[in-house]
Design a protein around this motif. Sequence first.
Motif, mmCIF file in Angstrom:
data_model
loop_
_atom_site.group_PDB
_atom_site.id
_atom_site.type_symbol
_atom_site.label_atom_id
_atom_site.label_comp_id
_atom_site.label_asym_id
_atom_site.label_seq_id
_atom_site.Cartn_x
_atom_site.Cartn_y
_atom_site.Cartn_z
ATOM 1 N N ASN A 110 -14.074 4.687 -3.060
ATOM 2 C CA ASN A 110 -13.005 5.946 -2.431
ATOM 3 C C ASN A 110 -13.692 6.272 -0.881
ATOM 4 N N ASN A 111 -15.092 4.878 -0.313
ATOM 5 C CA ASN A 111 -15.496 5.546 1.279
ATOM 6 C C ASN A 111 -14.262 5.566 2.418
ATOM 7 N N TYR A 112 -13.354 4.576 2.208
ATOM 8 C CA TYR A 112 -12.258 3.686 3.217
ATOM 9 C C TYR A 112 -12.053 5.376 4.082
ATOM 10 N N VAL A 113 -12.247 4.997 5.448
ATOM 11 C CA VAL A 113 -11.902 5.954 6.488
ATOM 12 C C VAL A 113 -11.446 5.080 7.612
ATOM 13 N N PRO A 114 -10.328 5.994 7.979
ATOM 14 C CA PRO A 114 -9.909 7.350 7.702
ATOM 15 C C PRO A 114 -8.947 7.583 7.599
ATOM 16 N N ASP A 115 -8.853 8.697 6.862
ATOM 17 C CA ASP A 115 -8.145 8.724 6.378
ATOM 18 C C ASP A 115 -6.571 9.972 7.533
ATOM 19 N N GLN A 116 -5.461 10.092 6.278
ATOM 20 C CA GLN A 116 -3.980 10.235 6.906
ATOM 21 C C GLN A 116 -4.178 11.626 8.023
ATOM 22 N N SER A 117 -5.842 12.304 7.526
ATOM 23 C CA SER A 117 -6.322 13.731 9.006
ATOM 24 C C SER A 117 -6.489 13.001 10.654
ATOM 25 N N ALA A 118 -6.935 11.339 10.224
ATOM 26 C CA ALA A 118 -6.958 11.006 11.903
ATOM 27 C C ALA A 118 -6.365 11.217 12.117
ATOM 28 N N PRO A 119 -6.499 11.122 14.161
ATOM 29 C CA PRO A 119 -5.583 11.278 14.823
ATOM 30 C C PRO A 119 -4.762 10.294 15.040
ATOM 31 N N GLN A 120 -3.736 10.599 15.373
ATOM 32 C CA GLN A 120 -2.508 9.244 15.864
ATOM 33 C C GLN A 120 -2.678 7.979 16.003
ATOM 34 N N TRP A 121 -3.579 8.258 16.885
ATOM 35 C CA TRP A 121 -3.794 6.898 17.847
ATOM 36 C C TRP A 121 -4.509 6.015 17.267
ATOM 37 N N HIS A 125 -4.431 1.898 10.724
ATOM 38 C CA HIS A 125 -5.892 2.196 10.291
ATOM 39 C C HIS A 125 -6.541 3.204 9.234
ATOM 40 N N ARG A 126 -5.296 3.953 9.647
ATOM 41 C CA ARG A 126 -5.376 5.093 8.608
ATOM 42 C C ARG A 126 -4.889 4.972 6.656
ATOM 43 N N LEU A 127 -5.549 5.724 5.845
ATOM 44 C CA LEU A 127 -5.577 5.129 4.135
ATOM 45 C C LEU A 127 -4.459 4.591 3.675
ATOM 46 N N ALA A 128 -3.434 5.565 4.755
ATOM 47 C CA ALA A 128 -2.009 5.337 3.508
ATOM 48 C C ALA A 128 -1.257 4.838 4.873
ATOM 49 N N HIS A 137 7.391 -5.983 1.450
ATOM 50 C CA HIS A 137 7.110 -4.808 0.537
ATOM 51 C C HIS A 137 6.014 -3.822 1.097
ATOM 52 N N THR A 138 5.208 -2.436 0.952
ATOM 53 C CA THR A 138 4.766 -2.446 1.830
ATOM 54 C C THR A 138 3.521 -2.207 1.424
ATOM 55 N N VAL A 139 2.063 -3.289 2.110
ATOM 56 C CA VAL A 139 1.050 -2.158 1.853
ATOM 57 C C VAL A 139 0.332 -1.353 3.128
ATOM 58 N N THR A 140 -0.607 -0.612 2.086
ATOM 59 C CA THR A 140 -1.686 0.055 2.688
ATOM 60 C C THR A 140 -3.073 -0.355 2.525
ATOM 61 N N PRO A 141 -3.347 0.043 3.912
ATOM 62 C CA PRO A 141 -5.533 0.344 3.301
ATOM 63 C C PRO A 141 -5.875 0.232 2.007
ATOM 64 N N GLN A 142 -5.112 1.729 1.347
ATOM 65 C CA GLN A 142 -5.233 2.285 0.168
ATOM 66 C C GLN A 142 -4.878 1.476 -1.091
ATOM 67 N N ASN A 143 -3.676 0.464 -0.694
ATOM 68 C CA ASN A 143 -3.362 -0.113 -1.564
ATOM 69 C C ASN A 143 -4.541 -1.152 -2.017
ATOM 70 N N MET A 144 -4.876 -1.684 -0.313
ATOM 71 C CA MET A 144 -5.749 -3.038 -1.095
ATOM 72 C C MET A 144 -7.697 -2.461 -1.728
ATOM 73 N N LEU A 145 -8.089 -1.402 -1.470
ATOM 74 C CA LEU A 145 -9.184 -0.985 -1.838
ATOM 75 C C LEU A 145 -9.718 -1.572 -2.822
ATOM 76 N N ASN A 146 -8.790 -1.599 -4.165
ATOM 77 C CA ASN A 146 -9.756 -2.292 -5.207
ATOM 78 C C ASN A 146 -8.655 -4.103 -5.343
ATOM 79 N N VAL A 147 -8.935 -5.012 -5.160
ATOM 80 C CA VAL A 147 -8.373 -6.206 -4.777
ATOM 81 C C VAL A 147 -8.381 -6.755 -6.271
ATOM 82 N N ASP A 148 -9.000 -6.087 -7.121
ATOM 83 C CA ASP A 148 -9.205 -7.028 -8.578
ATOM 84 C C ASP A 148 -8.447 -7.417 -9.248
ATOM 85 N N SER A 149 -7.251 -6.842 -9.190
ATOM 86 C CA SER A 149 -5.799 -7.218 -9.849
ATOM 87 C C SER A 149 -4.763 -8.534 -8.833
#
Length: 158
Positions: A110-121, A125-128, A137-149
């Motif tokens: 759960n250490n991935y940054v930037p989250d959605q509060s980061a600037p639009q630029w 790259h932001r979490l969601a 299909h839609t893939v976000t960084p958050q979807n890929m944080l745990n690759v074990d599946s």
Amino acid sequence: EVRLTENPASGQLERVSRGLRRNLGGQGSIATRQQVREAVTLLSTYDSFPWDDSSTGSFRIRNEVLHGGAHIWSGRDMTSSTSPDDPVFYAHHANVDGIWRPWQEDHGLNNYVPDQSAPQWLQFHRLADRMHTFFNHTVTPQNMLNVDSFYRYDTLSM
């Protein structure tokens, strides 16, 4: 063999009929075991503001430096936008991911940054933020944080 490659003079892709080109060891360097060990064990911050190369104390930047060095070390086709034409590209990127996984095991998922509060630029790259993919299909960084599946890496001894 007919391939697409980048014309250095114009920056445009063009068809060429030639084999794969490399210049192994001509420039750059491949990460040493010690450099990988330091990136995984010593850098507890994934990334930090201003989210660029000046964030030198972050794991993401250190891993990007290790990543880029191997592209340069391989040379020629691996240094251009057509680097996926080189089969070593895929082994190299699996290794980059394989370095990230033990870092996650040591420092958490759960250490991935930037989250959605980061600037639009920082869009894409932001979490969601939706990432561009070849799949339907839609893939976000958050979807890929745990690759074990999806897959598992062998455990690295640091």
